[in-house]
Motif scaffolding. Structure first.
Motif, PDB file in Angstrom:
ATOM      1  N   ALA A   1       0.769  -1.034   0.452  1.00  0.00           N
ATOM      2  CA  ALA A   1       0.026  -0.017   0.401  1.00  0.00           C
ATOM      3  C   ALA A   1       0.810   1.363   0.347  1.00  0.00           C
ATOM      4  O   ALA A   1       0.405   1.880  -0.069  1.00  0.00           O
TER       5      ALA A   1
ATOM      6  N   VAL B   1      -4.446  -4.368  -3.425  1.00  0.00           N
ATOM      7  CA  VAL B   1      -3.908  -3.721  -2.551  1.00  0.00           C
ATOM      8  C   VAL B   1      -4.364  -2.603  -2.696  1.00  0.00           C
ATOM      9  O   VAL B   1      -2.974  -2.443  -3.766  1.00  0.00           O
ATOM     10  N   PRO B   2      -4.546  -1.197  -2.639  1.00  0.00           N
ATOM     11  CA  PRO B   2      -4.876  -0.619  -3.319  1.00  0.00           C
ATOM     12  C   PRO B   2      -3.051   0.652  -2.837  1.00  0.00           C
ATOM     13  O   PRO B   2      -2.448   0.387  -2.060  1.00  0.00           O
TER      14      PRO B   2
ATOM     15  N   ILE C   1      -1.959   3.453  -1.884  1.00  0.00           N
ATOM     16  CA  ILE C   1      -2.300   5.129  -1.231  1.00  0.00           C
ATOM     17  C   ILE C   1      -1.306   6.108  -0.613  1.00  0.00           C
ATOM     18  O   ILE C   1      -1.770   7.313   0.048  1.00  0.00           O
TER      19      ILE C   1
ATOM     20  N   THR D   1      -8.016   3.945   7.433  1.00  0.00           N
ATOM     21  CA  THR D   1      -8.198   3.787   6.045  1.00  0.00           C
ATOM     22  C   THR D   1      -8.746   2.329   5.347  1.00  0.00           C
ATOM     23  O   THR D   1      -8.899   1.813   4.804  1.00  0.00           O
ATOM     24  N   LEU D   2      -6.982   1.842   5.850  1.00  0.00           N
ATOM     25  CA  LEU D   2      -6.413   0.721   5.638  1.00  0.00           C
ATOM     26  C   LEU D   2      -7.805  -0.487   6.575  1.00  0.00           C
ATOM     27  O   LEU D   2      -7.926  -1.319   5.044  1.00  0.00           O
TER      28      LEU D   2
ATOM     29  N   ASN E   1     -11.513   0.199   4.708  1.00  0.00           N
ATOM     30  CA  ASN E   1     -11.722  -0.720   4.053  1.00  0.00           C
ATOM     31  C   ASN E   1     -11.063  -1.944   3.958  1.00  0.00           C
ATOM     32  O   ASN E   1     -11.495  -2.661   3.158  1.00  0.00           O
TER      33      ASN E   1
ATOM     34  N   TYR F   1      -8.308  -4.291   4.241  1.00  0.00           N
ATOM     35  CA  TYR F   1      -8.027  -4.742   3.534  1.00  0.00           C
ATOM     36  C   TYR F   1      -6.519  -4.513   4.947  1.00  0.00           C
ATOM     37  O   TYR F   1      -5.404  -5.384   4.952  1.00  0.00           O
TER      38      TYR F   1
ATOM     39  N   ALA G   1      -8.337   4.625   1.193  1.00  0.00           N
ATOM     40  CA  ALA G   1      -7.925   3.637   0.821  1.00  0.00           C
ATOM     41  C   ALA G   1      -9.224   3.121  -0.775  1.00  0.00           C
ATOM     42  O   ALA G   1      -8.679   2.018  -2.225  1.00  0.00           O
ATOM     43  N   ASP G   2     -10.213   3.703  -0.717  1.00  0.00           N
ATOM     44  CA  ASP G   2     -11.066   3.650  -1.550  1.00  0.00           C
ATOM     45  C   ASP G   2     -11.229   4.818  -2.646  1.00  0.00           C
ATOM     46  O   ASP G   2     -11.304   5.381  -3.102  1.00  0.00           O
TER      47      ASP G   2
ATOM     48  N   PRO H   1      -7.690   5.733  -4.528  1.00  0.00           N
ATOM     49  CA  PRO H   1      -5.725   5.203  -4.274  1.00  0.00           C
ATOM     50  C   PRO H   1      -5.395   6.074  -5.437  1.00  0.00           C
ATOM     51  O   PRO H   1      -5.793   6.558  -6.381  1.00  0.00           O
TER      52      PRO H   1
END
Length: 602
Positions: free
Chosen positions: A296, A330-331, A333, A359-360, A363, A365, A410-411, A413
């Motif tokens: 990430a 995995v985004p 970010i 944020t992870l 969302n 992750y 994370a939503d 990225p």
């Protein structure tokens, strides 16, 4: 509950590790059941262990109720990141006494700097220093007079070595105590420009040294997002730091308060028989969280080696395939140099680790249900420390990023996939960090130019022989060949050629580390040349295709054509004399492949 793809990889790791994990847990639970060994030592043993202690501590040394914290320190005053540790033992001892315990420096471990040894013979000891540090950590704790441990380390091989060594005493609670990054200096973009100007012969060493000194200018960790700061990010994600401890600058009141609180926390954990010790805390979910954090944030490629070795020390089996599969979901970010121009101080100011973990988690992750030194559950790490007067407290971290050019939710990225990828093909398996590579360079198809060491490459560059499309193949740089040195000296020259419009890339069985930058580099090639890998069968002019999008690296030859070629080893990197290299022969002989953690211990 994490998203299904994260859970599937975690379940796969659990199933794969079942036998080895059970054996490890049985071993540390046996050690835990035996309890601290201090009460069973002879009077002579104990007298040696506390001979230099204050009289009050001597009288209580053999008492079971008195907690004793073992300090493992990587202090030296040559490394800016470790120089602040000079004052830590005194702070820790004072805080431990206030908490009703005591603390002793159990051992010092070596801490070498890749920035100092870059391009020098000493770099061939760098990766192996991790195993030396692990052994030195185990030696310090082997006196069996400690109820918990504090590990003081920051940089490249030091933190993984400390953790591997501490895991051999996994029945103890263990905290990691960081020192923090130095304040920001010369902007990274300017530093990179000056390095390229020097490589192009436009400026001299005086100007280069002035720029480097303006970048690396005071006590604390280098501020770019290399291996040192990736270590700090992941130690926090693994719950081994106090929440928010990673990126507080040294020499501040908050930094001192966090160090003292680490000692008090160690005393509390050692007093509580129900506390989950290090070896149980580092489980399959924790390791998965660490991989997610690496992806990430576009962290150092060195961690694709170190995390495998760390996991193995805890009886957990992970692979590059796990990294690659997680990278698909995995985004990405954060943008911290070399992935952008911001440094870790800018990241910290933008919301930092607290916002990242928040944020992870929100969302799906990360695994939230893990054990940490701050208690059960990773949500505690969405808080940040602060001082109220002189009292250390925690509060909710930033609820949104303060700079979306550095840190994203994370939503939303920078990229829906992670910053690292496994490359597979008929040459072997390797890793690429593509988060800093412009998408226009994610695919490079060009003829190979073969080199046996980086000096040969630089000579060809200086002669003007590389002004064309090509893939530089630098072989005999693996763990068995010469200890797998980092190859940063290539970066400025390759960057110049790419800026001139040429299609260039690097393929090597060596390392590029956290400074992997804008040029596509397939690194950690396994099997390496010394192990008979196909990288040693490549010849000048072979057509190579590196495709970071598809995750492939191939040479335009049939399997039969490749197999029919001899493995060519020049031997130029295998003299192993000077700078202490001769005494590491046993490690070169016994080291595992990069994909297996490049360790001589397992």
């Amino acid at each position: 509950m994490p998203i299904p793809q994260i859970q599937r990889v975690t379940d796969r790791i659990i199933a794969r590790s079942q036998e080895s994990r059970r054996a490890y847990l049985d071993a540390i639970r046996t050690a835990k059941d035996q309890g601290p060994h201090r009460t069973s030592l002879s009077c002579g043993n104990l007298a040696h262990a506390c001979a230099a202690s204050p009289d009050q501590e001597k009288s209580e040394y053999q008492e079971q109720a008195m907690v004793n914290i073992g300090i493992i320190t990587a202090y030296n005053d040559m490394l800016s990141a470790h120089q602040p540790f000079e004052s830590y033992p005194a702070l820790i001892k004072e805080a431990a006494r206030e908490a009703g315990g005591m603390a002793q420096v159990a051992s010092g471990v070596p801490a070498m700097c890749d920035g100092v040894t870059q391009g020098q013979d000493g770099m061939e000891l760098s990766l192996f220093s991790r195993d030396v540090i692990a052994m030195a950590t185990a030696i310090g704790l082997s006196h069996n007079v400690f109820d918990a441990a504090l590990c003081l380390g920051v940089c490249d091989k030091i933190v993984p070595g400390l953790l591997i060594g501490a895991l051999s005493f996994g029945h103890l609670p263990v905290l990691f105590v960081p020192a923090g990054p130095m304040p920001s200096g010369l902007p990274n973009k300017e530093k990179a420009r000056i390095r390229q100007e020097f490589a192009a012969g436009k400026i001299g060493r005086k100007e280069l040294f002035e720029a480097e000194s303006a970048s690396y200018h005071s006590a604390g960790t280098c501020t770019f997002y290399g291996t040192a700061n990736t270590n700090q990010m992941l130690m926090e994600l693994m719950g081994l730091h106090l929440p928010g401890a990673a990126f507080v600058n040294p020499g501040t009141e908050l930094r001192e308060a966090l160090t003292q609180e680490a000692a008090r926390t160690a005393c509390k954990l050692a007093h509580n028989s129900d506390v989950v010790p290090l070896g149980e805390q580092i489980d399959e979910k924790t390791i998965t969280n660490a991989i997610v954090g690496l992806l990430a944030t576009g962290g150092s490629t060195n961690l694709t080696i170190h995390l495998i070795a760390i996991a193995k020390a805890a009886g957990i089996q992970i692979s590059w395939q796990d990294f690659s599969d997680l990278s698909e979901v995995v985004p990405f970010i954060t943008r911290i140099y070399p992935n952008s121009q911001a440094d870790v101080n800018h990241f910290h100011a933008a919301g930092g680790f607290a916002y990242l973990v928040s944020t992870l988690l929100e969302n799906g992750y990360l695994h939230e249900d893990v054990n940490t030194v701050a208690g059960r559950g990773l949500r505690r790490y969405a808080q940040e420390p602060f001082l109220e007067g002189h009292a250390l407290k925690w509060r909710a971290g930033a609820q949104q990023s303060l700079d979306p050019d550095i840190l994203r939710p994370a939503d939303n990225p920078f990229s829906p996939t992670g910053g690292l990828k496994l490359l597979d093909g008929n040459i072997g398996r390797s890793v690429i960090k593509y988060s800093a590579v412009d998408e226009a360079h994610h695919i490079v198809e060009a003829p190979a130019v073969i080199f046996n060491d980086q000096n040969a490459f630089l000579k060809a560059f200086e002669k003007g022989e590389l002004h064309r499309d090509f893939v530089a193949v630098l072989k005999e740089q693996g763990p068995k060949s010469n200890g797998m040195p980092e190859l940063h000296k290539l970066t400025p020259a390759l960057g110049i050629l790419q800026d001139l419009g040429y299609r260039v890339a690097l393929v090597t069985d060596g390392r590029m580390s956290g400074a992997s930058g804008k040029v596509p580099a397939a690194i950690h090639m396994s099997p390496e040349a010394k192990d008979g890998g196909n990288i040693a069968r490549l010849r000048d002019g072979d057509l190579l295709r590196l495709d970071a999008k598809a995750g492939s690296l191939t040479v335009a030859l049939t399997d039969e054509e490749l197999a029919g070629r001899d493995v060519r080893l020049s031997g130029t990197n295998m003299s192993h004399r000077g700078s202490g290299r001769e005494i590491f022969a046993a490690m070169r002989k016994n080291v595992s492949s990069a994909e297996e953690g490049a360790s001589s211990l397992f």
